[in-house]
Design a protein around this motif. Sequence first.
Motif, PDB file in Angstrom:
ATOM      1  N   LEU A  78       0.827  -1.197   0.000  1.00 44.88           N
ATOM      2  CA  LEU A  78       0.000   0.000   0.000  1.00 44.88           C
ATOM      3  C   LEU A  78       0.866   1.254   0.000  1.00 44.88           C
ATOM      4  O   LEU A  78       2.068   1.198   0.249  1.00 44.88           O
ATOM      5  CB  LEU A  78      -0.953  -0.012   1.194  1.00 44.88           C
ATOM      6  N   ALA A  79       0.233   2.389  -0.272  1.00 43.39           N
ATOM      7  CA  ALA A  79       0.980   3.627  -0.507  1.00 43.39           C
ATOM      8  C   ALA A  79       1.555   4.237   0.768  1.00 43.39           C
ATOM      9  O   ALA A  79       2.395   5.138   0.685  1.00 43.39           O
ATOM     10  CB  ALA A  79       0.081   4.648  -1.215  1.00 43.39           C
ATOM     11  N   GLU A  80       1.118   3.779   1.929  1.00 40.96           N
ATOM     12  CA  GLU A  80       1.652   4.318   3.184  1.00 40.96           C
ATOM     13  C   GLU A  80       3.106   3.896   3.358  1.00 40.96           C
ATOM     14  O   GLU A  80       3.428   2.718   3.303  1.00 40.96           O
ATOM     15  CB  GLU A  80       0.822   3.818   4.371  1.00 40.96           C
ATOM     16  N   ARG A  81       3.989   4.878   3.583  1.00 41.34           N
ATOM     17  CA  ARG A  81       5.411   4.585   3.722  1.00 41.34           C
ATOM     18  C   ARG A  81       5.896   4.625   5.172  1.00 41.34           C
ATOM     19  O   ARG A  81       7.023   4.245   5.458  1.00 41.34           O
ATOM     20  CB  ARG A  81       6.231   5.585   2.891  1.00 41.34           C
ATOM     21  N   HIS A  82       5.059   5.096   6.090  1.00 39.03           N
ATOM     22  CA  HIS A  82       5.431   5.057   7.495  1.00 39.03           C
ATOM     23  C   HIS A  82       5.248   3.640   8.045  1.00 39.03           C
ATOM     24  O   HIS A  82       4.494   2.835   7.493  1.00 39.03           O
ATOM     25  CB  HIS A  82       4.575   6.024   8.314  1.00 39.03           C
ATOM     26  N   PRO A 110      -5.999   3.739  -0.250  1.00 38.66           N
ATOM     27  CA  PRO A 110      -6.647   2.760  -1.131  1.00 38.66           C
ATOM     28  C   PRO A 110      -6.047   1.366  -0.953  1.00 38.66           C
ATOM     29  O   PRO A 110      -4.843   1.215  -0.752  1.00 38.66           O
ATOM     30  CB  PRO A 110      -6.383   3.309  -2.535  1.00 38.66           C
ATOM     31  N   ALA A 111      -6.894   0.356  -1.065  1.00 38.62           N
ATOM     32  CA  ALA A 111      -6.464  -1.026  -0.825  1.00 38.62           C
ATOM     33  C   ALA A 111      -5.797  -1.670  -2.021  1.00 38.62           C
ATOM     34  O   ALA A 111      -5.317  -2.804  -1.923  1.00 38.62           O
ATOM     35  CB  ALA A 111      -7.662  -1.872  -0.396  1.00 38.62           C
ATOM     36  N   ASP A 112      -5.742  -0.968  -3.162  1.00 38.48           N
ATOM     37  CA  ASP A 112      -5.131  -1.554  -4.361  1.00 38.48           C
ATOM     38  C   ASP A 112      -3.707  -1.074  -4.603  1.00 38.48           C
ATOM     39  O   ASP A 112      -3.121  -1.374  -5.647  1.00 38.48           O
ATOM     40  CB  ASP A 112      -5.992  -1.264  -5.594  1.00 38.48           C
ATOM     41  N   GLY A 113      -3.144  -0.338  -3.641  1.00 34.47           N
ATOM     42  CA  GLY A 113      -1.770   0.136  -3.779  1.00 34.47           C
ATOM     43  C   GLY A 113      -1.643   1.476  -4.465  1.00 34.47           C
ATOM     44  O   GLY A 113      -0.537   2.021  -4.554  1.00 34.47           O
TER      45      GLY A 113
END
Length: 340
Positions: A283-287, A320-323
């Motif tokens: 996913l897009a979250e990088r933390h 979003p759940a699709d990355g």
Amino acid sequence: MTTLRRRLLTLVAAILLLAGLATGVVLHAAARADRANQPRSGDPTVRTGTLTLDQKGRLAFLNAAPGPHRNAVASVRSTDPEGGRTASTLKCARFYAAAGTGICLQSNPGVLKQSNRALLLDAGLRTRRTFALAGTPSRARVSPSGRFAAWTVFVSGESYSSAFFSTRTSILDTRTMRLAPSLETFSIVRGGKPYHASDINFWGVTFAPDDDTFYATLNTANKTYLVRGSVSRRTVTTLVENVECPSLSPDETRIAFKKRVLSRTNLWHEYVLDLHTLRETALAERHSVDDQATWLDNHTVAYALPTDGRVGSSDLWSVPADGSGTPHLLIAGASSPAPL
């Protein structure tokens, strides 16, 4: 007699010193908590009001904003999560709800012993039953029908990143009040064969709608596994490695989870696993996300991250759940989301 008197005086002095230190620690913690509870300009508006767990179109959570309602179960309209929030008088360390049933894990620190308990709640946030907990609250979930509730506590250690920790995960049938005190009593199948070990830990239960199937994390031999379990058969089967704190999507096709990664900046990264293909999507979250994510719908997951510059507080983010896309601040000063 003189020697005995000196020893007694030394003993009394040592006891008084230890008592003073313990009192100082408690007062320091209370003062720190009081400072953290002071509102700041721009903090969200929180008002006391009626909150029930059968209100549709609302998102329940634990209020982490400073003030008298800190740690209280609160809710906002799902269509306006940044709007004013309504807070109850019930305070929890962890919380979840579904189908008018809630679970509230409480932790009450004391000088000599910390008191931990789980409260099974009805739709009006009234306590149906109280259960003593063996350790510090960590995770909580309720099945989509409200039939089952699960919780995980740390029996020792303070986090999953600790070198030494032990967890205990329980599942409660909210109809019969039959409690499975520990998933460690369930039979384990790994690689198609029965598995037994002395270092087994479970955490992070998530339920399917059939009132029997669940998923969880199994830790053994320094590895973590996603397991699929059956409440009625009291069994779990390993599926894939390096999956922690799973959360099943509403359509039952995917698992959101945190994956341990080797990085100087991240400890865990949030992924989604397709249960049919076992394909992982980052996913897009990088933390680093040290939380059990919650699906807001079939396309979006929410999770808590520490608030910048405020100790002990967190904000809810969604992605979003699709990355695709970018992380979005969902609710400032909040944790433990539960879509009603």
